[in-house]
Design a protein around this motif. Sequence first.
Motif: not given
Length: 505
Positions: A357-377
């Motif tokens: 999805w990140c490659d297809k949309t070129r949306q890099r920040a959203v993926g990183v922020m989502f994963n970091a939030l998962l990690l915190v939770i």
Amino acid sequence: MTTQQPIRNDVVEEKYPADIKHIDSLEDARDTDSELKDNAVRPSHVDVDDGFDPKVMKRLVRKIDLHVIPILALMYCISLIDRTNLSMARAANNKAMNKELGLDVGNRYSLATMIFFIPYIILEIPSQIGLRAFGPKIWLSLSCLLWGVVMMCFGFLQNWQGLVGLRALLGAFESTLFPGAAYLIACWYPRKQMATRNTAFYFGSTAVGGLSSILAWGISQMHGTAGKSGWRWIFILEGIMTVFIGVLGFIFMHEFPDRAKFLTPEEKEIVRIRIDRDRGDATHDPLTLKKIGKYAIEVKPWIFGIMFTATTLSAYSMAYFLPTILQGMGFSNMLSQVLYAPPKIWAVVPGMFLAYWCDKTRQRAVGVMFNALLLVIGTIMFSQLENSKKEARYAGVFLAFGGATMNVPLIIAWTQTSIRSQSKRAFTAALLVAWGGIGGILAGVLFIEKEAKRGYPTGIWSTVALNILVIICAGGFKLWFMYQNRRADRGEIILEDHPGFRYQA
């Protein structure tokens, strides 16, 4: 990033509009590619595969995937096993290793985990120079073979000082692989394929490596064989496996695109054209001290490094201390080793989907922020819930491990898509992995042995705080990159010394 004279985008777009002409042959592709560069056409105006037969491109990309990714993933798999099997060996046979080497005194175990990263960090950038000088086949394969020999030596240790020394030597040899692999992958693929390939490389290793705990538990059942403790057999047999994989590297590892023997001359030219269309840096430029000094004063790679440190702190802390944390949840010694595996494996499917999805949309920040939030939770769940909620706490381990392992390749890919030139790519890959090594040091320092019975509160809350910082940095990068792209569109600045370069935010 430098400021130069404004670019006449209106002239460029008039000569080469967005719906650029179709290319019917490789020779036409060469000519058009030259025109695009001469006239500073933005990469967004032409797809890297424009004009090439889609079926031919699909076969070529698959061919590159099968020749480049599997051997790198296999090497990194054994690399992860060898650097993190210390926790499995320590937990084996009711912590026989602690008793035989005196690791239960003070912070000796933490020192042994941390010392690995000192040479690992120091040698990252020099290792990239060696990679180019000797080529991946020799440089990476020989390193793998040598650290396999070191790993076997662990099985014959007599004191904790020897353990510390061998861990440092292991870090020196392993310093070549991760930055070398990240750089090599970036040299083969355009930016639109980097996240998926980095994730395939990383998850291919972590998924198989996730079974290392079960493997280590099985090997530990040899306790007493030939008069040796089970933990010694873990190191000896896994060291033999590493040597074997190093030998495979001499057979199956491939060079950079311009030296690759599995491609025809026409296929090499297609690879070159794709990279030049994407970012204009297919030609190798050597990494020199002058360039290192120039790249080192840029702020952007250091911020990416801090984000990577936060991520690897989480990954390494769970690799080294999760068995102890699981025992603290009430799981038995045997179960703490077996239950180590599922959290490392589960994230493969969602991780590959997110990378695509990140490659297809070129949306890099959203993926990183989502994963970091998962990690915190996840970290808060497994560390703060009551002991009676064992299942929920274990579910938190899945979220935390998944967030960490999914963010490692995404941050690497985002860093590589945000720069140009092969020398800068080599420097940045080494710098990023060095920061990852700092995460390993922090894991050894912040997860204090005397706090084990209380669930390592210092390490846990440091992990939470640093990954909140990742969310802030990723959001800041997204806003800044979008702002800089708009300025470049107006012709006010040139990004990464190339008029057609734009950030992917």
